[in-house]
Design a protein around this motif. Sequence first.
Motif, PDB file in Angstrom:
ATOM      1  N   ALA A   1       5.508   2.223   3.442  1.00 31.22           N
ATOM      2  CA  ALA A   1       6.711   2.073   2.755  1.00 31.22           C
ATOM      3  C   ALA A   1       6.620   2.221   1.249  1.00 31.22           C
ATOM      4  CB  ALA A   1       7.489   0.949   3.372  1.00 31.22           C
ATOM      5  N   TYR A   2       5.670   1.444   0.736  1.00 29.02           N
ATOM      6  CA  TYR A   2       5.324   1.409  -0.926  1.00 29.02           C
ATOM      7  C   TYR A   2       5.132   2.902  -1.042  1.00 29.02           C
ATOM      8  CZ  TYR A   2       5.449  -3.671  -0.953  1.00 29.02           C
ATOM      9  OH  TYR A   2       5.782  -4.906  -0.954  1.00 29.02           O
ATOM     10  N   ALA A   3       4.508   3.747  -0.409  1.00 30.06           N
ATOM     11  CA  ALA A   3       4.031   5.066  -0.895  1.00 30.06           C
ATOM     12  C   ALA A   3       5.205   5.908  -0.688  1.00 30.06           C
ATOM     13  CB  ALA A   3       3.171   5.785   0.207  1.00 30.06           C
TER      14      ALA A   3
ATOM     15  N   ASP B   1       1.295   7.854  10.204  1.00 27.40           N
ATOM     16  CA  ASP B   1       0.151   7.797  11.065  1.00 27.40           C
ATOM     17  C   ASP B   1      -0.321   6.293  10.972  1.00 27.40           C
ATOM     18  OD1 ASP B   1      -2.311   7.790  12.328  1.00 27.40           O
ATOM     19  OD2 ASP B   1      -2.829   9.367  11.282  1.00 27.40           O
ATOM     20  N   GLU B   2      -0.132   5.684  12.115  1.00 34.03           N
ATOM     21  CA  GLU B   2      -0.617   4.135  12.130  1.00 34.03           C
ATOM     22  C   GLU B   2      -2.153   3.875  11.831  1.00 34.03           C
ATOM     23  OE1 GLU B   2       0.017   0.093  15.145  1.00 34.03           O
ATOM     24  OE2 GLU B   2      -0.226   2.314  15.736  1.00 34.03           O
ATOM     25  N   SER B   3      -2.838   4.852  12.049  1.00 30.42           N
ATOM     26  CA  SER B   3      -4.351   4.744  12.090  1.00 30.42           C
ATOM     27  C   SER B   3      -4.725   4.656  10.520  1.00 30.42           C
ATOM     28  CB  SER B   3      -5.055   5.780  12.743  1.00 30.42           C
ATOM     29  OG  SER B   3      -4.779   6.972  12.355  1.00 30.42           O
ATOM     30  N   ARG B   4      -3.874   5.146   9.575  1.00 31.35           N
ATOM     31  CA  ARG B   4      -4.105   5.295   8.452  1.00 31.35           C
ATOM     32  C   ARG B   4      -3.553   4.378   7.525  1.00 31.35           C
ATOM     33  NH1 ARG B   4      -3.143  11.372   6.110  1.00 31.35           N
ATOM     34  NH2 ARG B   4      -4.204  10.395   4.411  1.00 31.35           N
ATOM     35  N   SER B   5      -2.414   3.813   7.633  1.00 27.71           N
ATOM     36  CA  SER B   5      -2.073   2.599   6.965  1.00 27.71           C
ATOM     37  C   SER B   5      -0.939   1.699   7.806  1.00 27.71           C
ATOM     38  CB  SER B   5      -1.205   3.213   5.615  1.00 27.71           C
ATOM     39  OG  SER B   5      -0.233   3.701   6.008  1.00 27.71           O
ATOM     40  N   ALA B   6      -0.902   0.671   7.185  1.00 28.62           N
ATOM     41  CA  ALA B   6       0.043  -0.318   7.817  1.00 28.62           C
ATOM     42  C   ALA B   6       1.384   0.176   7.224  1.00 28.62           C
ATOM     43  CB  ALA B   6      -0.049  -1.675   7.155  1.00 28.62           C
TER      44      ALA B   6
ATOM     45  N   ALA C   1      -0.712 -16.850  11.968  1.00 20.43           N
ATOM     46  CA  ALA C   1       0.846 -16.440  11.755  1.00 20.43           C
ATOM     47  C   ALA C   1       0.560 -14.933  11.009  1.00 20.43           C
ATOM     48  CB  ALA C   1       1.481 -17.519  10.733  1.00 20.43           C
ATOM     49  N   SER C   2      -0.184 -14.940  10.261  1.00 25.62           N
ATOM     50  CA  SER C   2      -0.349 -13.602   9.717  1.00 25.62           C
ATOM     51  C   SER C   2      -0.860 -12.511  10.861  1.00 25.62           C
ATOM     52  CB  SER C   2      -1.475 -13.587   8.616  1.00 25.62           C
ATOM     53  OG  SER C   2      -1.712 -12.288   7.953  1.00 25.62           O
ATOM     54  N   ALA C   3      -1.413 -12.942  11.803  1.00 25.40           N
ATOM     55  CA  ALA C   3      -1.785 -11.803  12.653  1.00 25.40           C
ATOM     56  C   ALA C   3      -0.644 -11.445  13.545  1.00 25.40           C
ATOM     57  CB  ALA C   3      -2.956 -12.459  13.480  1.00 25.40           C
ATOM     58  N   ALA C   4       0.026 -12.859  13.888  1.00 24.94           N
ATOM     59  CA  ALA C   4       1.355 -12.480  14.509  1.00 24.94           C
ATOM     60  C   ALA C   4       2.473 -11.614  13.815  1.00 24.94           C
ATOM     61  CB  ALA C   4       1.805 -14.018  14.960  1.00 24.94           C
ATOM     62  N   ARG C   5       2.391 -11.620  12.516  1.00 25.96           N
ATOM     63  CA  ARG C   5       3.345 -11.054  11.771  1.00 25.96           C
ATOM     64  C   ARG C   5       2.927  -9.319  11.812  1.00 25.96           C
ATOM     65  NH1 ARG C   5       4.028  -9.108   6.552  1.00 25.96           N
ATOM     66  NH2 ARG C   5       6.026  -9.032   5.803  1.00 25.96           N
ATOM     67  N   ARG C   6       1.700  -9.232  11.636  1.00 28.07           N
ATOM     68  CA  ARG C   6       1.279  -7.743  11.616  1.00 28.07           C
ATOM     69  C   ARG C   6       1.452  -7.012  13.022  1.00 28.07           C
ATOM     70  NH1 ARG C   6      -3.357  -9.887   9.601  1.00 28.07           N
ATOM     71  NH2 ARG C   6      -4.401  -9.605  11.484  1.00 28.07           N
ATOM     72  N   ASP C   7       1.091  -8.071  14.170  1.00 34.48           N
ATOM     73  CA  ASP C   7       1.492  -7.287  15.532  1.00 34.48           C
ATOM     74  C   ASP C   7       3.204  -7.101  15.527  1.00 34.48           C
ATOM     75  OD1 ASP C   7      -1.068  -7.607  16.026  1.00 34.48           O
ATOM     76  OD2 ASP C   7      -1.023  -9.575  17.229  1.00 34.48           O
ATOM     77  N   GLU C   8       4.076  -8.162  15.137  1.00 35.39           N
ATOM     78  CA  GLU C   8       5.301  -7.720  15.181  1.00 35.39           C
ATOM     79  C   GLU C   8       5.787  -6.615  14.434  1.00 35.39           C
ATOM     80  OE1 GLU C   8       7.575 -11.057  13.714  1.00 35.39           O
ATOM     81  OE2 GLU C   8       6.387 -12.585  15.089  1.00 35.39           O
TER      82      GLU C   8
END
Length: 96
Positions: free
Chosen positions: A90-92, A80-85, A10-17
């Motif tokens: 969003a928190y930054a 940049d997706e390669s630097r952070s989720a 579920a966690s992996a699926a959420r990240r993919d979504e």
Amino acid sequence: MPSRDDQPPASAARRDELRALTARCVRGDEAAFADLASRLRPALVRLFTEKMSAKPDLAEDLAQRTLVGLWQALTNGRYDESRSAVTTFAYAVAHK
């Protein structure tokens, strides 16, 4: 320490979504951003409420401002997706 592969599906699926939604947002998809914003808003409100002792109305306003900044960053190529989720990004934005 468990590896990323040991995380529940579920966690992996959420990240993919979230990655898929973010990719659509980067291309200017407003409907995707509405979905992303609805997923991020509760955590942002909680952040402002708990960490900054913000009143509910102020926490909502700050969350909305954060989401506007996030949309601008996504559509202007500043994410940049390669630097952070996207959640970390969003928190930054929230802290700025």
